[in-house]
Design a protein around this motif. Structure first.
Motif, short mmCIF file in Angstrom:
data_model
loop_
_atom_site.label_atom_id
_atom_site.label_comp_id
_atom_site.label_asym_id
_atom_site.label_seq_id
_atom_site.Cartn_x
_atom_site.Cartn_y
_atom_site.Cartn_z
N VAL A 1 83.26 21.74 0.11
CA VAL A 1 84.36 21.02 0.75
C VAL A 1 84.35 21.34 2.25
O VAL A 1 84.50 22.51 2.64
N LEU A 2 84.20 20.31 3.06
CA LEU A 2 84.11 20.50 4.52
C LEU A 2 85.33 19.93 5.25
O LEU A 2 85.33 19.88 6.49
N ASP A 3 86.34 19.53 4.52
CA ASP A 3 87.58 19.03 5.12
C ASP A 3 88.48 20.21 5.47
O ASP A 3 88.99 20.90 4.57
N PRO A 4 88.72 20.47 6.76
CA PRO A 4 89.55 21.64 7.14
C PRO A 4 90.97 21.58 6.61
O PRO A 4 91.64 22.61 6.54
N ASP A 5 91.44 20.39 6.24
CA ASP A 5 92.80 20.27 5.72
C ASP A 5 92.89 20.50 4.22
O ASP A 5 93.99 20.52 3.66
N SER A 6 91.77 20.67 3.56
CA SER A 6 91.76 20.88 2.11
C SER A 6 92.03 22.35 1.79
O SER A 6 91.57 23.25 2.50
N ARG A 7 92.73 22.58 0.71
CA ARG A 7 92.96 23.95 0.25
C ARG A 7 91.66 24.60 -0.20
O ARG A 7 91.58 25.83 -0.31
N ALA B 1 67.27 34.27 3.10
CA ALA B 1 66.58 35.54 3.28
C ALA B 1 65.12 35.50 2.85
O ALA B 1 64.39 36.49 3.06
N ASN B 2 64.67 34.41 2.28
CA ASN B 2 63.35 34.38 1.65
C ASN B 2 62.38 33.48 2.42
O ASN B 2 62.55 32.25 2.46
N PRO B 3 61.35 34.05 3.01
CA PRO B 3 60.37 33.22 3.75
C PRO B 3 59.69 32.17 2.88
O PRO B 3 59.14 31.19 3.41
N ASP B 4 59.71 32.33 1.57
CA ASP B 4 59.07 31.36 0.68
C ASP B 4 59.96 30.16 0.38
O ASP B 4 59.53 29.22 -0.30
N SER B 5 61.21 30.18 0.85
CA SER B 5 62.13 29.08 0.60
C SER B 5 62.07 28.04 1.72
O SER B 5 61.84 28.38 2.88
N ILE B 6 62.31 26.80 1.35
CA ILE B 6 62.34 25.74 2.37
C ILE B 6 63.60 25.87 3.24
O ILE B 6 63.69 25.20 4.28
N PHE B 7 64.54 26.72 2.83
CA PHE B 7 65.77 26.91 3.59
C PHE B 7 65.78 28.24 4.35
O PHE B 7 66.84 28.69 4.79
N TYR B 8 64.63 28.86 4.49
CA TYR B 8 64.57 30.15 5.16
C TYR B 8 65.17 30.07 6.56
O TYR B 8 64.75 29.26 7.38
N ARG B 9 66.20 30.87 6.79
CA ARG B 9 66.90 30.95 8.07
C ARG B 9 67.34 29.58 8.58
O ARG B 9 67.35 29.31 9.80
N ASP B 10 67.74 28.74 7.66
CA ASP B 10 68.26 27.42 8.01
C ASP B 10 69.68 27.60 8.58
O ASP B 10 70.57 28.11 7.92
N GLU B 11 69.88 27.17 9.82
CA GLU B 11 71.15 27.43 10.50
C GLU B 11 72.29 26.61 9.92
O GLU B 11 73.44 27.07 9.88
N ASP B 12 72.01 25.39 9.45
CA ASP B 12 73.08 24.61 8.82
C ASP B 12 73.54 25.29 7.53
O ASP B 12 74.75 25.38 7.26
N LEU B 13 72.59 25.81 6.76
CA LEU B 13 72.96 26.51 5.54
C LEU B 13 73.71 27.80 5.87
O LEU B 13 74.65 28.19 5.16
N LEU B 14 73.31 28.47 6.96
CA LEU B 14 74.03 29.67 7.38
C LEU B 14 75.49 29.34 7.71
O LEU B 14 76.40 30.09 7.35
N ASN B 15 75.72 28.22 8.39
CA ASN B 15 77.10 27.80 8.70
C ASN B 15 77.90 27.56 7.42
O ASN B 15 79.08 27.92 7.34
N ARG B 16 77.26 26.96 6.44
CA ARG B 16 77.93 26.74 5.16
C ARG B 16 78.23 28.07 4.47
O ARG B 16 79.30 28.24 3.86
N LEU B 17 77.30 29.01 4.55
CA LEU B 17 77.51 30.32 3.97
C LEU B 17 78.68 31.03 4.65
O LEU B 17 79.48 31.70 3.99
N GLN B 18 78.79 30.85 5.96
CA GLN B 18 79.91 31.43 6.70
C GLN B 18 81.25 30.87 6.19
O GLN B 18 82.19 31.62 5.92
N LEU B 19 81.32 29.54 6.05
CA LEU B 19 82.55 28.91 5.56
C LEU B 19 82.88 29.40 4.14
O LEU B 19 84.05 29.65 3.82
#
Length: 583
Positions: free
Chosen positions: A21-27, A60-78
């Motif tokens: 959920v990326l809507d800031p107004d959502s619970r 965290a895994n160099p073998d993943s297609i998402f290795y150090r993906d910044e968009d995914l990091l932002n989602r992880l932060q949220l």
């Protein structure tokens, strides 16, 4: 195995992204929606932390297609912010089912969250720091609830011990070790053959195993691995040829449900590496073949493999797993001796929000020959179950109107060609309460039933219903012989529960309003693909479609045989010859 986990984890990452959920107004802002409820939970199974484990393992895994993906990091932060917002002031979480402010569910989450935190902490990547701060704060806030909180079920104790071990490791908390020692002082609830209290091969046995593995390492208690080894050796004999785990006699919610061996992957893989045990290695490989994703937060296999890279290496020695065996588990367990001590425990048979599990250690016979696998059980509604190639006879159950419901078999003994099971039920009546023991309310205008001292009533006219069942191997299948004499004129019902995927044919049957079948006569065949079993022994001695208090399962094909006491009933089960069970 490792490559398979990486690929399945990447797919799980994508599924989680679509549900955040990326809507800031959502619970639920920052959380990931559970498709089955439409809610973003904070728990270790269907909750946001499980998706965080997928995302963190990929980042965290160099073998993943998402290795150090910044968009995914932002989602992880949220997501980490969402988890923090949904932590109660006492440090606990409420998982979304019955357990509100739950110490054990918090412990499940801590075990998974702590491992993810440790994995991310190993990364030399500054942008992760904010996520790490949030995760560490969450874990630190759980300390009070885990130092003081209780549990409901036997396995919860070992989950709490594992979580306390991780908190000790992260925060150098001696108090966490002391609390874990209090739980461990209760002793191990496992039989010499390796059966845990809850008899839950599909779920909680694997939970107890992995949690004690963590506790052994983190609390420096290597002896905690001994009961795990017992259970893992027992489980070799509790898997059908397809990899489906035997759940026919479980004491928990996996009873009769389909579960595979995948939850045992980590316990087998870790102990195969530690012990150099070739049987454990073979079971780890078999379990690994069934992993469709890395697993929920508390038992994410990829996170563990990244923390322990040695587990990624191919196992050098593995034994061929047994495909022919006949064994009675708990055959020598002195269960009656333990049950005789129940009264001295002081709880008078009452335990809140849980159950006593007096079926602990009841004997179970397992027989396998190639692609045919049978289970003979006691202390559960079903006394017999069979897998024959693709054919699934999920349960054979005896019910009666004597004490309305199923008649569990309580004792098992060997016969030259099979097993003898016996079950006994007693039911009586209760006389008036002596005048000297009546409460004051009995002499007023209103005398509530619940205020009467019912324990003071004397027993009258007690009746006993005794049933004997012989489960016998034949040249091409099995014979079931059931007998019951007194009381007379009791309606009895024998149910055969088949998987919904097969087809019933032949035999004379009457369909009930519930969609089940009263089997009147003739040879009944149940087939699935090229595999089949045939049964003889149909009878409609009465027309009751069900027995009160004996609920028949949904989404299965159920065939009923009705008869009356006294009875001597024989049912023959023949197997398609290419796979006939021969021992």
């Amino acid at each position: 195995m490792y490559r398979q986990l990486v690929d399945s984890n990447d797919k799980a990452v994508q599924r989680g992204i679509s549900r955040q959920v990326l809507d800031p107004d959502s619970r639920y802002y920052g959380g990931t929606i559970d498709p089955s409820t439409g809610i973003a939970w904070v728990n270790h199974t269907t909750g946001t932390p499980t998706d965080m484990c997928y995302w963190g393992a990929a980042i965290a895994n160099p073998d993943s297609i998402f290795y150090r993906d910044e968009d995914l990091l932002n989602r992880l932060q949220l997501a980490s912010e969402y988890v923090l917002r949904n932590q109660h002031g006492d440090g606990s979480i409420s998982p979304g089912w019955t357990n509100s402010h739950s110490p054990p569910d918090t412990a499940f989450l801590v075990v998974g969250y702590a491992q993810l935190y440790q994995l991310l902490q190993q990364q030399d990547w500054e942008p992760l720091q904010s996520v790490l701060n949030n995760m560490r704060l969450f874990l630190e806030r759980t300390v009070p609830v885990l130092l003081t909180g209780g549990c409901h079920t036997p396995n919860h104790r070992w989950v709490l011990c594992a979580a306390l071990g991780f908190l000790h490791q992260l925060f150098d908390l001696e108090e966490a070790v002391q609390r874990a020692e209090q739980w461990l002082a209760e002793g191990m609830d496992i039989t010499p053959d390796g059966e845990w209290t809850e008899r839950s091969n599909g779920i909680y046995s694997a939970v107890s195993d992995i949690m004690l593995i963590h506790a052994a390492r983190l609390l420096n208690r290597p002896e905690l691995l001994d009961p795990v080894r017992l259970n893992l050796r027992m489980m070799v004999y509790l898997v059908h040829p397809t990899g489906e785990v035997v759940t026919d006699y479980s004491g928990r919610q996996d009873l009769g449900s389909v579960h595979d061996l995948s939850p045992y992957y980590l316990p087998y893989a870790i102990l195969a590496r530690l012990d150099g045990d070739p049987i454990f290695a073979g079971m780890a490989d078999w379990a690994g073949e069934m992993l469709t994703d890395p697993g929920v937060c508390s038992v994410n296999a990829l996170v563990r493999l990244l923390l322990e890279p040695v587990l990624q290496q191919a196992r050098k020695a593995r034994d061929q797993l047994p495909e022919r065996y006949e064994i009675i588990l708990n055959e020598r367990f002195v269960r009656e001796d333990y049950l005789q001590r129940v009264d001295s425990a002081g709880h008078h048979g009452h335990i809140s929000h849980s159950r006593l599990h007096t079926d602990f250690g009841a004997p179970v016979a397992r027989i396998r020959s190639g692609n045919t696998s049978a289970t003979v059980m006691t202390e559960v509604p079903s006394f017999f179950a069979l897998r024959h190639g693709a054919v699934r006879l999920l349960a054979v159950q005896l019910a009666s109107y004597f004490n309305p419901g199923y008649v569990p078999m309580q004792h098992m003994s060997r016969l030259p060609a099979g097993y003898c099971l016996t079950g006994e039920q007693k039911k009586g009546y209760y006389g008036p309460i002596p005048d000297s023991q009546l409460p004051e309310t009995a002499r007023t205008a209103i005398s509530p039933w619940y205020l009467l001292p019912h324990q003071s009533r004397s027993l009258t006219h007690e009746q006993t219903f005794h049933v004997q069942t012989e489960v016998l191997r034949t040249e091409n299948g099995w014979t079931l012989k059931l007998a019951g004499e007194q009381p007379e004129q009791i309606m009895v019902q024998l149910s055969f529960v088949f998987g919904s995927e097969g087809e019933l044919s032949h035999g004379e049957m009457l369909e009930t309003d519930e969609g089940h079948y009263l089997w009147k006569s003739g040879t009944l065949r149940y087939s699935c693909g090229d595999d089949w079993i045939e049964l003889t022994g149909g009878e409609v001695g009465h027309l009751a479609a069900t027995v009160r208090e004996a609920r028949l399962p949904d989404k299965c094909k159920v065939v009923l045989v009705n008869f009356m006491t006294p009875f001597h009933k024989t049912v023959n089960i023949s197997l398609s010859p290419s796979m006939a069970l021969k021992l």
